[in-house]
Design a protein around this motif. Structure first.
Motif, PDB file in Angstrom:
ATOM      1  N   GLY A  41       0.812  -1.219   0.000  1.00 14.22           N
ATOM      2  CA  GLY A  41       0.000   0.000   0.000  1.00 14.22           C
ATOM      3  C   GLY A  41       0.838   1.259   0.000  1.00 14.22           C
ATOM      4  N   ARG A  42       1.886   1.264   0.815  1.00 14.31           N
ATOM      5  CA  ARG A  42       2.761   2.440   0.878  1.00 14.31           C
ATOM      6  C   ARG A  42       3.519   2.633  -0.428  1.00 14.31           C
ATOM      7  NH1 ARG A  42       5.229   0.823   6.545  1.00 14.31           N
ATOM      8  NH2 ARG A  42       3.944  -0.991   6.069  1.00 14.31           N
ATOM      9  N   TRP A  43       3.908   1.531  -1.051  1.00 13.05           N
ATOM     10  CA  TRP A  43       4.589   1.615  -2.348  1.00 13.05           C
ATOM     11  C   TRP A  43       3.692   2.320  -3.360  1.00 13.05           C
ATOM     12  CZ3 TRP A  43       3.667   0.074  -7.323  1.00 13.05           C
ATOM     13  CH2 TRP A  43       4.768   0.016  -8.197  1.00 13.05           C
ATOM     14  N   ALA A  44       2.413   1.958  -3.368  1.00  7.24           N
ATOM     15  CA  ALA A  44       1.471   2.567  -4.305  1.00  7.24           C
ATOM     16  C   ALA A  44       1.210   4.030  -3.956  1.00  7.24           C
ATOM     17  CB  ALA A  44       0.165   1.770  -4.300  1.00  7.24           C
ATOM     18  N   ARG A  45       1.043   4.303  -2.651  1.00  2.28           N
ATOM     19  CA  ARG A  45       0.720   5.667  -2.227  1.00  2.28           C
ATOM     20  C   ARG A  45       1.844   6.640  -2.597  1.00  2.28           C
ATOM     21  NH1 ARG A  45      -0.598   4.403   2.519  1.00  2.28           N
ATOM     22  NH2 ARG A  45       1.306   4.915   3.657  1.00  2.28           N
ATOM     23  N   ARG A  46       3.082   6.214  -2.471  1.00  2.00           N
ATOM     24  CA  ARG A  46       4.211   7.080  -2.809  1.00  2.00           C
ATOM     25  C   ARG A  46       4.253   7.415  -4.297  1.00  2.00           C
ATOM     26  NH1 ARG A  46       9.044   4.283   0.862  1.00  2.00           N
ATOM     27  NH2 ARG A  46       8.046   4.682   2.890  1.00  2.00           N
ATOM     28  N   ARG A  47       3.554   6.620  -5.093  1.00  2.00           N
ATOM     29  CA  ARG A  47       3.508   6.848  -6.539  1.00  2.00           C
ATOM     30  C   ARG A  47       2.154   7.372  -6.997  1.00  2.00           C
ATOM     31  NH1 ARG A  47       6.936   3.276  -4.942  1.00  2.00           N
ATOM     32  NH2 ARG A  47       8.900   2.862  -6.075  1.00  2.00           N
ATOM     33  N   ASN A  48       1.319   7.767  -6.014  1.00  2.00           N
ATOM     34  CA  ASN A  48      -0.031   8.264  -6.299  1.00  2.00           C
ATOM     35  C   ASN A  48      -0.850   7.257  -7.101  1.00  2.00           C
ATOM     36  OD1 ASN A  48       0.301  10.844  -5.014  1.00  2.00           O
ATOM     37  ND2 ASN A  48       1.543  11.482  -6.777  1.00  2.00           N
ATOM     38  N   LEU A  49      -0.697   6.001  -6.738  1.00  2.00           N
ATOM     39  CA  LEU A  49      -1.423   4.919  -7.381  1.00  2.00           C
ATOM     40  C   LEU A  49      -2.393   4.295  -6.389  1.00  2.00           C
ATOM     41  CD1 LEU A  49       1.605   3.154  -9.146  1.00  2.00           C
ATOM     42  CD2 LEU A  49      -0.138   4.575 -10.250  1.00  2.00           C
ATOM     43  N   PRO A  50      -3.431   3.611  -6.846  1.00  2.00           N
ATOM     44  CA  PRO A  50      -4.331   2.911  -5.926  1.00  2.00           C
ATOM     45  C   PRO A  50      -3.602   1.756  -5.239  1.00  2.00           C
ATOM     46  CG  PRO A  50      -4.836   2.345  -8.206  1.00  2.00           C
ATOM     47  CD  PRO A  50      -3.847   3.472  -8.254  1.00  2.00           C
ATOM     48  N   ARG A  51      -4.082   1.377  -4.060  1.00  2.00           N
ATOM     49  CA  ARG A  51      -3.432   0.314  -3.288  1.00  2.00           C
ATOM     50  C   ARG A  51      -3.314  -0.980  -4.087  1.00  2.00           C
ATOM     51  NH1 ARG A  51      -2.830   0.437   2.162  1.00  2.00           N
ATOM     52  NH2 ARG A  51      -3.313  -1.792   2.308  1.00  2.00           N
ATOM     53  N   ILE A  52      -4.320  -1.263  -4.918  1.00  2.00           N
ATOM     54  CA  ILE A  52      -4.278  -2.514  -5.670  1.00  2.00           C
ATOM     55  C   ILE A  52      -3.084  -2.570  -6.623  1.00  2.00           C
ATOM     56  CG2 ILE A  52      -6.748  -2.953  -5.479  1.00  2.00           C
ATOM     57  CD1 ILE A  52      -7.093  -1.904  -8.315  1.00  2.00           C
ATOM     58  N   ALA A  53      -2.590  -1.409  -7.049  1.00  2.00           N
ATOM     59  CA  ALA A  53      -1.403  -1.385  -7.914  1.00  2.00           C
ATOM     60  C   ALA A  53      -0.196  -1.912  -7.148  1.00  2.00           C
ATOM     61  CB  ALA A  53      -1.140   0.035  -8.422  1.00  2.00           C
ATOM     62  N   GLY A  54      -0.125  -1.593  -5.871  1.00  2.00           N
ATOM     63  CA  GLY A  54       0.965  -2.105  -5.043  1.00  2.00           C
ATOM     64  C   GLY A  54       0.871  -3.606  -4.872  1.00  2.00           C
ATOM     65  N   HIS A  55      -0.350  -4.112  -4.684  1.00  2.00           N
ATOM     66  CA  HIS A  55      -0.528  -5.561  -4.544  1.00  2.00           C
ATOM     67  C   HIS A  55      -0.141  -6.281  -5.840  1.00  2.00           C
ATOM     68  CE1 HIS A  55      -2.262  -5.066  -0.655  1.00  2.00           C
ATOM     69  NE2 HIS A  55      -3.356  -4.469  -1.086  1.00  2.00           N
ATOM     70  N   HIS A  56      -0.476  -5.671  -6.974  1.00  2.00           N
ATOM     71  CA  HIS A  56      -0.145  -6.282  -8.255  1.00  2.00           C
ATOM     72  C   HIS A  56       1.365  -6.313  -8.456  1.00  2.00           C
ATOM     73  CE1 HIS A  56      -0.087  -6.970 -12.631  1.00  2.00           C
ATOM     74  NE2 HIS A  56      -1.245  -7.575 -12.410  1.00  2.00           N
ATOM     75  N   GLU A  57       2.033  -5.234  -8.065  1.00  2.00           N
ATOM     76  CA  GLU A  57       3.498  -5.189  -8.184  1.00  2.00           C
ATOM     77  C   GLU A  57       4.125  -6.194  -7.218  1.00  2.00           C
ATOM     78  OE1 GLU A  57       6.814  -3.808 -10.222  1.00  2.00           O
ATOM     79  OE2 GLU A  57       4.691  -3.306 -10.543  1.00  2.00           O
ATOM     80  N   GLY A  58       3.515  -6.323  -6.049  1.00  2.00           N
ATOM     81  CA  GLY A  58       4.008  -7.290  -5.075  1.00  2.00           C
ATOM     82  C   GLY A  58       3.941  -8.709  -5.584  1.00  2.00           C
ATOM     83  N   MET A  59       2.947  -8.998  -6.421  1.00  2.00           N
ATOM     84  CA  MET A  59       2.828 -10.326  -7.020  1.00  2.00           C
ATOM     85  C   MET A  59       4.046 -10.648  -7.890  1.00  2.00           C
ATOM     86  SD  MET A  59      -0.168 -11.728  -9.582  1.00  2.00           S
ATOM     87  CE  MET A  59       0.519 -10.861 -11.000  1.00  2.00           C
ATOM     88  N   LYS A  60       4.561  -9.645  -8.584  1.00  2.00           N
ATOM     89  CA  LYS A  60       5.755  -9.848  -9.407  1.00  2.00           C
ATOM     90  C   LYS A  60       6.967 -10.161  -8.523  1.00  2.00           C
ATOM     91  CE  LYS A  60       4.105  -6.538 -12.878  1.00  2.00           C
ATOM     92  NZ  LYS A  60       4.392  -5.237 -13.554  1.00  2.00           N
ATOM     93  N   THR A  61       6.986  -9.542  -7.336  1.00  2.00           N
ATOM     94  CA  THR A  61       8.083  -9.807  -6.403  1.00  2.00           C
ATOM     95  C   THR A  61       8.037 -11.245  -5.904  1.00  2.00           C
ATOM     96  OG1 THR A  61       8.098  -7.488  -5.710  1.00  2.00           O
ATOM     97  CG2 THR A  61       9.158  -9.065  -4.238  1.00  2.00           C
ATOM     98  N   VAL A  62       6.835 -11.774  -5.714  1.00  2.00           N
ATOM     99  CA  VAL A  62       6.702 -13.175  -5.301  1.00  2.00           C
ATOM    100  C   VAL A  62       7.422 -14.079  -6.297  1.00  2.00           C
ATOM    101  CG1 VAL A  62       5.084 -15.092  -4.992  1.00  2.00           C
ATOM    102  CG2 VAL A  62       4.559 -12.844  -4.026  1.00  2.00           C
ATOM    103  N   ARG A  63       7.242 -13.799  -7.568  1.00  2.00           N
ATOM    104  CA  ARG A  63       7.909 -14.607  -8.588  1.00  2.00           C
ATOM    105  C   ARG A  63       9.432 -14.514  -8.455  1.00  2.00           C
ATOM    106  NH1 ARG A  63       8.753 -13.218 -14.946  1.00  2.00           N
ATOM    107  NH2 ARG A  63       9.409 -15.290 -15.642  1.00  2.00           N
ATOM    108  N   LYS A  64       9.937 -13.285  -8.325  1.00  2.00           N
ATOM    109  CA  LYS A  64      11.390 -13.092  -8.238  1.00  2.00           C
ATOM    110  C   LYS A  64      11.978 -13.809  -7.027  1.00  2.00           C
ATOM    111  CE  LYS A  64      11.189  -8.571  -8.434  1.00  2.00           C
ATOM    112  NZ  LYS A  64      11.587  -7.142  -8.465  1.00  2.00           N
ATOM    113  N   ILE A  65      11.306 -13.665  -5.884  1.00  2.00           N
ATOM    114  CA  ILE A  65      11.845 -14.232  -4.652  1.00  2.00           C
ATOM    115  C   ILE A  65      11.715 -15.751  -4.646  1.00  2.00           C
ATOM    116  CG2 ILE A  65      11.619 -14.245  -2.137  1.00  2.00           C
ATOM    117  CD1 ILE A  65      12.896 -11.697  -3.538  1.00  2.00           C
ATOM    118  N   THR A  66      10.671 -16.268  -5.266  1.00  2.00           N
ATOM    119  CA  THR A  66      10.545 -17.725  -5.393  1.00  2.00           C
ATOM    120  C   THR A  66      11.689 -18.290  -6.218  1.00  2.00           C
ATOM    121  OG1 THR A  66       8.123 -17.618  -5.226  1.00  2.00           O
ATOM    122  CG2 THR A  66       9.067 -19.597  -6.222  1.00  2.00           C
TER     123      THR A  66
END
Length: 264
Positions: A41-66
């Motif tokens: 949520g904070r990642w999205a807020r700092r970019r003036n994006l909706p919270r769901i944008a942060g969750h979507h970006e976080g999904m990409k991180t799941v792939r990288k970390i896996t």
């Protein structure tokens, strides 16, 4: 100008991800790493994006970390995806979060199968929406024969709820005269936890600068090493993961034993 050149030289002299990975793999590797993925949520807020944008970006991180966890040789990666308390969030955000497992697993399932990753889940499965359950079941079944990294999603999970469930099951055994009170010990409790078939986490990582457990694996983390980082989950990359493992490898884990004049 000199400062800029020195900074550039320092960056250039940093070991590559490949070199760090090789070094990490030559040392003691945590068998089970658990991560509280925080800061979307904070990642999205700092970019003036909706919270769901942060969750979507976080999904990409799941792939990288896996992928990096698999490369390191970690046996189990447990990701705190949705807590029992997260139902208090706005309805639109919850609906988006419930769609993410389907999107993630549909997009990356072939890759998970190719990498020999086995998908599992802990949490209250029955309370999830049907489409979420279907996506999770599909991934679990499709990867059930894989014997590599276990990618364990904590979904609709709460540690206190888990322990209450375990206590109720043990109490019923006692009421039904299947066990005596004296037979109730740590091993019996552990056998009734959702993680009974998994090793306890060696390392817990929490992103975003928060320093608390948030009702996550309270029993299992009794002797885990903790690593807290200010990095928000969508920005948590392979280098950050390696840094956490490198820090873990510098620790002296004594599990309550005495070393010299010190006791833990």
């Amino acid at each position: 100008m000199l400062d800029k050149l020195l900074r550039k030289k320092t960056v250039e002299n940093q070991p590559s991800i490949s070199d760090r990975l090789t070094k990490v793999k030559s040392r003691t590797i945590p068998s089970h790493v658990a991560i509280i993925m925080d800061g979307n949520g904070r990642w999205a807020r700092r970019r003036n994006l909706p919270r769901i944008a942060g969750h979507h970006e976080g999904m990409k991180t799941v792939r990288k970390i896996t992928r990096i966890a698999n490369d390191i040789g970690i046996k189990v990666l447990t990701l705190y995806a949705f807590s029992t308390e997260n139902w208090k969030r706005p309805k639109m955000e919850i609906e988006f979060l419930m769609k993410l497992p389907g999107e993630f697993l549909t997009t990356y399932l072939p890759e998970l199968i190719e990498q020999n990753v086995r998908v599992e889940m802990i949490g209250n499965f029955d309370a999830l929406p049907l489409h979420t359950k279907e996506a999770i079941v599909k991934a679990i079944e499709a990867t059930s024969n894989n014997d590599g990294l276990v990618l364990n999603f904590a979904m609709n999970y709460g540690s206190r709820l888990e322990m209450v469930k375990a206590v109720k099951e043990i109490a019923k055994l006692a009421v039904d005269n299947q066990i005596a009170i004296d037979e109730i010990d740590e091993s019996l409790i552990e056998s009734r936890l959702m993680t009974s078939h998994l090793p306890e986490p060696d390392l817990l990582i929490r992103t975003s600068g928060e320093v608390r457990l948030s009702n996550f694996m309270l029993w299992q983390l009794a002797y885990s090493e903790f690593s807290f980082t200010e990095v928000l989950w969508p920005d948590f990359d392979e280098s950050c993961m390696l840094s956490a493992i490198e820090e873990f490898q510098m620790r002296n884990r004594r599990f309550g034993s005495v070393e010299g004049d010190k006791e833990v």
